[in-house]
Design an enzyme around this catalytic site. Structure first.
Site, short mmCIF file in Angstrom:
data_model
loop_
_atom_site.label_atom_id
_atom_site.label_comp_id
_atom_site.label_asym_id
_atom_site.label_seq_id
_atom_site.Cartn_x
_atom_site.Cartn_y
_atom_site.Cartn_z
N HIS B 217 5.01 -0.93 -12.39
CA HIS B 217 5.06 0.53 -12.46
C HIS B 217 3.99 1.12 -13.37
O HIS B 217 3.78 2.32 -13.38
CB HIS B 217 6.47 0.98 -12.89
CG HIS B 217 7.46 0.86 -11.77
ND1 HIS B 217 8.39 1.83 -11.48
CD2 HIS B 217 7.65 -0.11 -10.84
CE1 HIS B 217 9.12 1.45 -10.43
NE2 HIS B 217 8.69 0.27 -10.04
N SER B 221 2.09 0.27 -7.09
CA SER B 221 1.84 -0.78 -6.12
C SER B 221 0.39 -0.79 -5.66
O SER B 221 -0.24 0.27 -5.57
CB SER B 221 2.75 -0.57 -4.90
OG SER B 221 4.09 -0.66 -5.26
N LYS B 245 12.85 2.46 4.19
CA LYS B 245 12.06 1.44 4.88
C LYS B 245 12.53 0.05 4.45
O LYS B 245 12.69 -0.85 5.27
CB LYS B 245 10.58 1.63 4.56
CG LYS B 245 9.70 0.70 5.37
CD LYS B 245 8.22 1.05 5.22
CE LYS B 245 7.39 0.10 6.06
NZ LYS B 245 5.98 0.47 6.11
N ASP B 246 12.79 -0.10 3.12
CA ASP B 246 13.27 -1.39 2.62
C ASP B 246 14.65 -1.72 3.19
O ASP B 246 14.96 -2.88 3.44
CB ASP B 246 13.33 -1.38 1.09
CG ASP B 246 11.94 -1.54 0.47
OD1 ASP B 246 10.96 -1.69 1.23
OD2 ASP B 246 11.84 -1.53 -0.77
N GLU B 289 13.89 -30.62 -0.60
CA GLU B 289 14.14 -29.46 0.24
C GLU B 289 12.81 -28.93 0.77
O GLU B 289 11.76 -29.13 0.16
CB GLU B 289 14.85 -28.37 -0.58
CG GLU B 289 16.26 -28.77 -0.99
CD GLU B 289 17.24 -28.65 0.16
OE1 GLU B 289 17.33 -29.62 0.93
OE2 GLU B 289 17.91 -27.63 0.28
#
Lengths: 178, 416
Positions: B217, B221, B245-246, B289
């Site tokens: 922040h 972004s 949107k997320d 894994e």
């Protein structure tokens, strides 16, 4: 153009919020359920007691679902004291007859109905129990005669599967249908 | 310290009263609501919030599992089976947690490659990137320790192999291994400490995530064009644009996640881990894994001693060093790639190198899943070499020689 009181965007917001809420509640449900007793805990739901090994005038303490149960082989004096107690047990009135299946066998939960301590055999003539934590007294039928406990020691479901054996956690014969 | 006169008077209501004294609501409003965000973020910017949500899902499901889990070699395996059979909804919670680990890594890998493609690690976001790499490292440690807890065959032998990494270190190696295990072999003391650390580390990650967000922040972004945003017209408030949107992305992702949880819960795991741990017998084919496979391939690729001038690094130590280096090199990325242009959109040369790197990472993953035999050894070594050549040769060369494109001034300015 005037805006309607509830417009399209309000509707979409509410619909989104509602869908989210349903999703979160639905996802939270199995998590909440996992906190309740698991199947292996529920499977421990009966306890067998062999009465032939309990001498007259003694109490056997057994565990049923992790909680304490007193199984007392009552003497005729105990039974008489319990019957006499019908008149004095005024906090939660119950007859002794209603609390036993056979008069010589008293089966009651052994955690004090106040805050859960295990009462000890009372000294004196009332053939009952006294709680060491906060001083409640129970008579020869497990009825509370002195507070702070406000209810009698509960009688669990149990059934005589033979003359000398009971299973705690099974409903009594005559109530099986219910 | 701000003087009292600078603080605006309290707003009405309970929230206003609290906010005047503890400005948590105005903080949230500032960082989550009004937070100005580039208007051109594409779907790849969804994976940061998805990673945060996965972290929360893992912590919540993990706490509920811990309520029923017993960290003791005699009881661990059975306590997990009890969760599966007896605990109400226990199967669901465990499958959410088990597959959640894989989902978390999928999301984080996409998040990392997003950063690589669009140059999100470049100034002024170097520390933001470094914090992300630190989160990734702790995530790997947490995932490894979590995999040990069910105390199946793969748990035990995975722990045996990984703790043996330290034995490669000269002189103090063996002591370090015992220090890690608390025992001569991987045993009860190892299991109990792994459980404690597995419970602790996610909260360290939460702390690092907070720092990651503070750093994010600070400058806001990055964006697909990778340009510094100067015009306020190029930014939109985080809410409702990116929250919604997320959310759409979250919905799609949860469907993908649920498909594994409900229809193929053991697809990403190993059947061997449903055999109780047996210290007398190693499973025939032991693999980690899937999310560790590329690093595992790098570990195995170095099967030769490396002679230096005065001494020789034996193959065991070299493999372990190469594996750790393959993660640690990410910390130095902002200084290895010094090209002034961020986004691969304006770096045609870097774009090729990026896709080759991604393909190479997939090759490493495949090699890691195969037994180290025949051509697999060669391919693994070539891919390992490429991995390091990418960072130490190609990126510095591109920094110097790739032409610097003319960048748009604003997001709206058309580009060819």
């Amino acid at each position: 153009m005037t805006q309607p009181a509830v417009n399209r965007r309000d509707f979409l917001s509410l619909a989104t919020g509602a869908a989210l809420a349903v999703g979160v509640v639905g996802a939270a449900k199995p998590f909440a359920q996992s906190l309740f007793p698991a199947k292996d805990v529920l499977a421990l739901s009966t306890t067998e007691v062999d009465l032939s090994t309990i001498a007259l005038g003694t109490t056997r303490t057994v565990i049923y679902r992790g909680k304490v149960v007193f199984v007392r082989h009552r003497t005729p004096e105990d039974i008489a004291a319990a019957a006499a107690g019908d008149a004095t047990a005024i906090i939660e009135p119950q007859t002794d007859k209603a609390r036993v299946q056979k008069p010589e066998w008293l089966v009651v939960m052994g955690n004090c109905t106040h805050l859960g301590c295990v009462p000890k055999a009372a000294e004196g003539s009332d053939h009952g129990w006294a709680c060491p934590c906060h001083g409640s007294h129970f008579d020869a039928s497990g009825r509370v005669v002195k507070g702070p406990a406000a209810t009698n020691l509960p009688v669990p479901d149990y059934r005589f599967v033979s003359d000398t054996k009971i299973v705690i956690g099974l409903k009594p014969e005559d109530k099986k249908a219910s | 310290m701000e003087s009292e006169s600078k603080i605006p008077p309290a707003k009405k209501g309970i929230i206003g009263w609290i906010d005047h004294r503890l400005p948590i609501f105005s903080f949230m409003d500032h960082e989550l609501n009004r937070y100005p965000t580039p208007k051109n973020l594409n779907i790849w910017w969804n994976f940061g919030s998805l990673a945060g949500i996965m972290l929360m899902i893992m912590i919540i499901s993990g706490i509920f599992l811990a309520m029923n889990y017993t960290a003791n070699t005699q009881m661990a395996f059975n306590s997990v089976e009890r969760i599966m059979r007896d605990v109400n909804g226990g199967w669901l919670i465990r499958y959410l947690h088990m597959n959640g680990a894989s989902m978390f890594f999928i999301v984080v890998y996409i998040h990392i490659f997003r950063g690589l493609y669009y140059g999100s690690y470049k100034p002024p976001r170097e520390l933001l990137w470094a914090l992300g790499v630190a989160i990734f490292l702790i995530m790997m440690a947490t995932a490894f320790m979590g995999y040990v807890l069910p105390w199946g065959q793969m748990s035990l032998w995975g722990a045996e192999v990984i703790t043996n990494f330290f034995s490669a270190i000269p002189v103090v190696g063996e002591d370090l291994v015992q220090l890690t295990r608390g025992s001569f072999a991987v045993d009860n003391p190892t299991l109990t400490r792994f459980f404690a650390l597995h419970y602790l580390m996610p909260f360290l990650i939460v702390g690092l995530v907070v720092l990651h967000l503070v750093a994010l922040h600070r400058f806001g972004s990055n964006n697909p064009k990778g340009i510094d945003i100067t015009s306020p017209k190029d930014k939109i408030p985080f809410h409702p644009y990116y929250t919604l949107k997320d959310l759409v992305g979250l919905g799609v992702f949860l469907m993908f996640y649920s498909a594994f949880v409900f229809f193929a819960p053991d697809y990403l795991g190993h059947p061997d881990n449903y055999i109780p741990a047996n210290p007398l017998q190693t499973p025939a084919h032991i693999v980690p894994e899937w999310y560790f496979l590329p690093f595992y391939a790098i570990l195995r690729a170095i099967d030769f001693d490396i002679p230096l001038l005065l001494f020789t690094i034996d193959s065991k130590l070299a493999g372990v060093l190469a594996m750790f280096a393959s993660v640690l090199v990410l910390f130095f990325l902002p200084w290895l790639d010094r090209h002034p242009v961020r986004s691969a959109r304006f770096r045609p040369w870097y774009k090729i190198v990026f896709w080759l790197f991604l393909f190479n990472a997939l090759v490493l993953g495949y090699v890691g899943s195969q037994p180290p035999e025949g051509t697999m050894i060669m391919i693994g070594q070539a891919a390992t070499a490429w991995y390091f050549i990418h960072f130490f040769v190609l990126l510095p060369l591109l920094s110097k020689y790739e032409p610097v494109a003319t960048l748009p001034k604003t997001l709206d300015e058309p580009t060819i």
